[in-house]
Design a protein around this motif. Structure first.
Motif, PDB file in Angstrom:
ATOM      1  N   PHE A 191      60.042  37.619  -4.037  1.00  0.00           N
ATOM      2  CA  PHE A 191      59.108  37.074  -3.061  1.00  0.00           C
ATOM      3  C   PHE A 191      59.847  36.449  -1.880  1.00  0.00           C
ATOM      4  O   PHE A 191      59.423  35.464  -1.303  1.00  0.00           O
ATOM      5  CB  PHE A 191      58.188  36.050  -3.729  1.00  0.00           C
ATOM      6  N   GLY A 192      60.976  37.033  -1.528  1.00  0.00           N
ATOM      7  CA  GLY A 192      61.796  36.464  -0.460  1.00  0.00           C
ATOM      8  C   GLY A 192      61.547  37.117   0.883  1.00  0.00           C
ATOM      9  O   GLY A 192      60.509  37.742   1.136  1.00  0.00           O
ATOM     10  N   PHE A 193      62.541  37.000   1.744  1.00  0.00           N
ATOM     11  CA  PHE A 193      62.469  37.460   3.126  1.00  0.00           C
ATOM     12  C   PHE A 193      62.123  38.944   3.232  1.00  0.00           C
ATOM     13  O   PHE A 193      61.267  39.350   4.016  1.00  0.00           O
ATOM     14  CB  PHE A 193      63.820  37.180   3.792  1.00  0.00           C
ATOM     15  N   GLU A 194      62.785  39.743   2.369  1.00  0.00           N
ATOM     16  CA  GLU A 194      62.591  41.190   2.460  1.00  0.00           C
ATOM     17  C   GLU A 194      61.133  41.579   2.208  1.00  0.00           C
ATOM     18  O   GLU A 194      60.545  42.382   2.932  1.00  0.00           O
ATOM     19  CB  GLU A 194      63.493  41.854   1.410  1.00  0.00           C
ATOM     20  N   ASN A 195      60.563  40.955   1.193  1.00  0.00           N
ATOM     21  CA  ASN A 195      59.177  41.222   0.863  1.00  0.00           C
ATOM     22  C   ASN A 195      58.249  40.765   1.990  1.00  0.00           C
ATOM     23  O   ASN A 195      57.279  41.443   2.334  1.00  0.00           O
ATOM     24  CB  ASN A 195      58.834  40.501  -0.449  1.00  0.00           C
ATOM     25  N   ALA A 196      58.574  39.615   2.597  1.00  0.00           N
ATOM     26  CA  ALA A 196      57.759  39.098   3.704  1.00  0.00           C
ATOM     27  C   ALA A 196      57.731  40.094   4.849  1.00  0.00           C
ATOM     28  O   ALA A 196      56.672  40.367   5.437  1.00  0.00           O
ATOM     29  CB  ALA A 196      58.310  37.751   4.177  1.00  0.00           C
ATOM     30  N   VAL A 197      58.899  40.668   5.162  1.00  0.00           N
ATOM     31  CA  VAL A 197      58.967  41.629   6.259  1.00  0.00           C
ATOM     32  C   VAL A 197      58.250  42.922   5.882  1.00  0.00           C
ATOM     33  O   VAL A 197      57.560  43.533   6.706  1.00  0.00           O
ATOM     34  CB  VAL A 197      60.440  41.891   6.636  1.00  0.00           C
ATOM     35  N   THR A 219      55.293  44.735   7.861  1.00  0.00           N
ATOM     36  CA  THR A 219      55.418  46.134   8.267  1.00  0.00           C
ATOM     37  C   THR A 219      54.191  46.933   7.851  1.00  0.00           C
ATOM     38  O   THR A 219      53.698  47.766   8.612  1.00  0.00           O
ATOM     39  CB  THR A 219      56.680  46.756   7.628  1.00  0.00           C
ATOM     40  N   MET A 220      53.690  46.686   6.655  1.00  0.00           N
ATOM     41  CA  MET A 220      52.506  47.404   6.175  1.00  0.00           C
ATOM     42  C   MET A 220      51.350  47.251   7.156  1.00  0.00           C
ATOM     43  O   MET A 220      50.707  48.222   7.544  1.00  0.00           O
ATOM     44  CB  MET A 220      52.061  46.852   4.819  1.00  0.00           C
ATOM     45  N   ALA A 221      51.093  46.010   7.560  1.00  0.00           N
ATOM     46  CA  ALA A 221      49.955  45.750   8.432  1.00  0.00           C
ATOM     47  C   ALA A 221      50.175  46.366   9.812  1.00  0.00           C
ATOM     48  O   ALA A 221      49.273  46.980  10.381  1.00  0.00           O
ATOM     49  CB  ALA A 221      49.716  44.241   8.553  1.00  0.00           C
ATOM     50  N   VAL A 222      51.392  46.223  10.343  1.00  0.00           N
ATOM     51  CA  VAL A 222      51.670  46.736  11.687  1.00  0.00           C
ATOM     52  C   VAL A 222      51.655  48.263  11.693  1.00  0.00           C
ATOM     53  O   VAL A 222      51.110  48.900  12.594  1.00  0.00           O
ATOM     54  CB  VAL A 222      53.021  46.200  12.201  1.00  0.00           C
ATOM     55  N   LEU A 223      52.230  48.856  10.659  1.00  0.00           N
ATOM     56  CA  LEU A 223      52.257  50.315  10.544  1.00  0.00           C
ATOM     57  C   LEU A 223      50.842  50.875  10.442  1.00  0.00           C
ATOM     58  O   LEU A 223      50.488  51.838  11.126  1.00  0.00           O
ATOM     59  CB  LEU A 223      53.067  50.716   9.301  1.00  0.00           C
ATOM     60  N   GLY A 224      50.029  50.260   9.599  1.00  0.00           N
ATOM     61  CA  GLY A 224      48.672  50.769   9.412  1.00  0.00           C
ATOM     62  C   GLY A 224      47.790  50.497  10.610  1.00  0.00           C
ATOM     63  O   GLY A 224      46.931  51.289  10.962  1.00  0.00           O
ATOM     64  N   GLY A 225      48.014  49.361  11.270  1.00  0.00           N
ATOM     65  CA  GLY A 225      47.157  48.970  12.389  1.00  0.00           C
ATOM     66  C   GLY A 225      46.234  47.849  11.974  1.00  0.00           C
ATOM     67  O   GLY A 225      45.644  47.886  10.895  1.00  0.00           O
ATOM     68  N   ILE A 226      46.134  46.831  12.834  1.00  0.00           N
ATOM     69  CA  ILE A 226      45.358  45.647  12.426  1.00  0.00           C
ATOM     70  C   ILE A 226      44.012  45.562  13.120  1.00  0.00           C
ATOM     71  O   ILE A 226      43.334  44.553  13.059  1.00  0.00           O
ATOM     72  CB  ILE A 226      46.157  44.347  12.683  1.00  0.00           C
ATOM     73  N   LEU A 274      46.022  51.466   4.411  1.00  0.00           N
ATOM     74  CA  LEU A 274      46.824  52.668   4.581  1.00  0.00           C
ATOM     75  C   LEU A 274      48.310  52.303   4.652  1.00  0.00           C
ATOM     76  O   LEU A 274      49.149  52.923   3.980  1.00  0.00           O
ATOM     77  CB  LEU A 274      46.380  53.370   5.865  1.00  0.00           C
ATOM     78  N   GLY A 275      48.619  51.283   5.464  1.00  0.00           N
ATOM     79  CA  GLY A 275      50.014  50.857   5.609  1.00  0.00           C
ATOM     80  C   GLY A 275      50.588  50.396   4.280  1.00  0.00           C
ATOM     81  O   GLY A 275      51.725  50.733   3.930  1.00  0.00           O
ATOM     82  N   GLY A 276      49.799  49.635   3.521  1.00  0.00           N
ATOM     83  CA  GLY A 276      50.250  49.152   2.214  1.00  0.00           C
ATOM     84  C   GLY A 276      50.564  50.309   1.294  1.00  0.00           C
ATOM     85  O   GLY A 276      51.603  50.331   0.607  1.00  0.00           O
ATOM     86  N   ALA A 277      49.681  51.318   1.291  1.00  0.00           N
ATOM     87  CA  ALA A 277      49.888  52.472   0.424  1.00  0.00           C
ATOM     88  C   ALA A 277      51.148  53.229   0.835  1.00  0.00           C
ATOM     89  O   ALA A 277      51.966  53.611  -0.009  1.00  0.00           O
ATOM     90  CB  ALA A 277      48.665  53.389   0.486  1.00  0.00           C
ATOM     91  N   ILE A 278      51.326  53.420   2.149  1.00  0.00           N
ATOM     92  CA  ILE A 278      52.473  54.212   2.611  1.00  0.00           C
ATOM     93  C   ILE A 278      53.789  53.512   2.274  1.00  0.00           C
ATOM     94  O   ILE A 278      54.704  54.123   1.716  1.00  0.00           O
ATOM     95  CB  ILE A 278      52.367  54.467   4.129  1.00  0.00           C
ATOM     96  N   ILE A 279      53.877  52.217   2.606  1.00  0.00           N
ATOM     97  CA  ILE A 279      55.145  51.512   2.365  1.00  0.00           C
ATOM     98  C   ILE A 279      55.455  51.454   0.863  1.00  0.00           C
ATOM     99  O   ILE A 279      56.603  51.485   0.453  1.00  0.00           O
ATOM    100  CB  ILE A 279      55.102  50.091   2.957  1.00  0.00           C
ATOM    101  N   THR A 280      54.398  51.371   0.047  1.00  0.00           N
ATOM    102  CA  THR A 280      54.625  51.325  -1.397  1.00  0.00           C
ATOM    103  C   THR A 280      55.053  52.690  -1.935  1.00  0.00           C
ATOM    104  O   THR A 280      55.914  52.785  -2.806  1.00  0.00           O
ATOM    105  CB  THR A 280      53.344  50.859  -2.121  1.00  0.00           C
TER     106      THR A 280
END
Lengths: 240, 281
Positions: free
Chosen positions: B205-211, B215-222, B230-236
């Motif tokens: 739950f550190g910095f990497e996860n925060a970024v 990224t998920m939200a920005v990639l998918g679009g807010i 969509l972003g969450g699914a793709i990054i996962t």
């Protein structure tokens, strides 16, 4: 035209207002009064402190000294949203349209704090172009349409005093006439207005009372008609 | 491969798609009112640890444990939100990242959290339908919020905070609401996450996860709710899909992100762009 509003009760009273940014005093002890039903013009050159005064009235910049009374209450320490809810509403410089929202969403936000909900029909009657464009993004409106939207949005906040910061800024001359006609109509319908303008001739023509602000101090005040013929105003603002 | 084997192999991944969908929604909530707050991974960690400690150390049933985890992160968000939300822009981002580090260090040093070893043997209680239900509830609540006057006020604050204040919007309580709601969602997601991964360690739950979550939200679009999902699914899923690339996997991952941000700055899911397609057709 003699001012019929001179005997009306005071709505807004500013006493010895000082606003300072760092070492720079933007306002150095300003006194100003707006009576019920009056249209008061505040004129002056760029950087005289006109916008600072409106910002301080809306509680957006801190004031170092002075007192603001509105409708009999001391609102000096009220936060911005409470002043708006009390009816002290401002159309900010540059119109402050929310460009990525639709025209209608912008208007609904104007009535944000109205518990009874927002009735847009009155605004659509006053500004038919806004009805036509209600679903468009506000950012796609022309400058004049955006100014109408900004005024319409402010009216939905049910102002007791409407403050307009340079409504003519950046608009074509013909559109400026339309905007001043709207201001005139609002005044005729009994709205109390504080009009900040660089367009001194137009502003004085419309106003009952007027104040001239120079480098943070009120240098002249009086009936707008008289100020229009004052030698100092003529020389400085009306081109001789 | 039959269904049972497939599920045994991929259930963690499928559940993560749902959980990180919630995480992306949680950060999109603060982004939607113009707050770049990066504490969501920490709130997820708080939810995960509190609920895992509840089910292991205190042997509480699953639902009360989830509730405790959610309440825990909500409460912490309320406490740090009050001072921190006076900041904006990069200052808020730095303060919330700093808070995330504080949470990580605390988790690393407490006895009850298992220190650097973390928690092991967390019972596998999370069912797929519970994740789906939590995700759907989140979507429904956020959709109701978006179309309400509060949702419009969020947009006004994001677009022009001064203008919002001049419309009589009291901005501070609304920002706090977005921040705290985001933390609640993250806390619930963390609790669900803890009970299908078997182990928790502070590094999760550190910095990497925060970024990653940002990224998920920005990639998918807010601009809407489908974007973060969509972003969450793709990054996962991306690391799995790119598994054949082996050591080049993370590089490919980064390249895809750069291309998307360059060419689709509003994110993958942009309803205005879709509308443009239909108009032309």
């Amino acid at each position: 035209m003699p001012d019929k509003t001179l005997t009306n009760p005071e709505l807004l009273g500013i006493h010895q207002l000082v606003v300072q940014y760092g070492h720079v005093k933007a306002l150095r002890g300003v006194d100003l009064q707006v009576r019920q039903g009056e249209l008061v013009a505040l004129v002056g050159a760029n950087g005289a402190g006109k916008s600072s005064l409106l910002m301080a009235l809306s509680g957006l910049v801190p004031m170092q000294q002075g007192q603001i009374r509105f409708g009999g209450a001391d609102i000096t320490h009220w936060p911005t949203h409470r002043r708006v809810q009390g009816g002290l509403v401002q159309v900010a410089e540059g119109r402050a349209i929310l460009k990525t929202l639709s025209v209608e969403d912008n208007l609904r936000l104007g009535g944000y704090h109205q518990p009874s909900g927002t009735d847009l029909q009155e605004i659509y009657q006053r500004f038919p172009i806004l009805k036509k464009r209600s679903r468009q993004l506000a950012g796609n409106l022309s400058g004049g349409e955006q100014q109408q939207l900004a005024i319409g949005r402010a009216l939905l906040a049910k102002p007791r005093l409407l403050m307009l910061d340079e409504p003519s800024m950046g608009l074509a001359p013909r559109i400026i006439q339309e905007i001043f006609a709207i201001v005139h109509d609002l005044h005729q319908q009994g709205m109390t207005l504080l009009l900040v303008e660089q367009n001194v001739r137009q502003a004085l023509k419309l106003a009952d009372q007027a104040y001239v602000l120079e480098t943070g101090v009120i240098t002249l005040q009086g009936a707008a008609q008289e100020l229009m013929h004052h030698p100092g105003v003529l020389a400085a603002y009306l081109g001789g | 491969m039959n269904w049972v084997d497939w599920w045994a192999t991929y259930s963690t991944l499928v559940l993560s798609v749902g959980v990180y969908g919630m995480m992306a929604l949680s950060i999109s909530l603060t982004l939607s009112c113009g707050l770049l707050a990066l504490a969501n991974a920490a709130f997820m960690g708080i939810g995960a640890y509190v609920s895992a400690i509840a089910t292991t150390t205190f042997e509480l049933p699953f639902y009360p444990a989830l509730l405790l985890g959610t309440l825990g992160s909500t409460l912490v968000a309320l406490l740090i939100g009050l001072p921190v939300l006076r900041l904006s822009g990069v200052y808020l981002a730095m303060a919330t990242l700093g808070f995330g580090e504080v949470v990580r260090i605390i988790l690393l040093n407490l006895d009850i959290t298992g220190g650097p070893l973390g928690l092991n043997g967390i019972p596998l209680l999370t069912q797929w339908w519970q994740v789906l239900l939590a995700l759907l509830s989140t979507v429904i609540v956020l959709q109701c919020l978006r179309v309400s006057r509060i949702g419009r006020a969020f947009e006004a604050i994001r677009e022009d905070e001064t203008a919002a204040r001049l419309m009589g919007i009291s901005t501070h309580p609304l920002k706090l609401l977005a921040f705290v709601m985001g933390a609640s969602i993250a806390g619930l997601a963390g609790g669900l996450n803890a009970h299908y991964t078997f182990t928790l360690s502070p590094g999760n739950f550190g910095f990497e996860n925060a970024v990653d979550i940002l990224t998920m939200a920005v990639l998918g679009g807010i601009r809407g709710l489908p974007g973060p999902l969509l972003g969450g699914a793709i990054i996962t899923l991306l690391p799995e899909v790119l598994r054949d690339l082996q050591e080049y996997r993370m590089a490919a991952n980064g390249l895809i992100l750069i291309l998307v941000v360059l060419f689709l700055p509003q994110g993958l899911w942009d309803s205005q762009r879709f509308r443009g397609w239909f108009k032309r057709a």
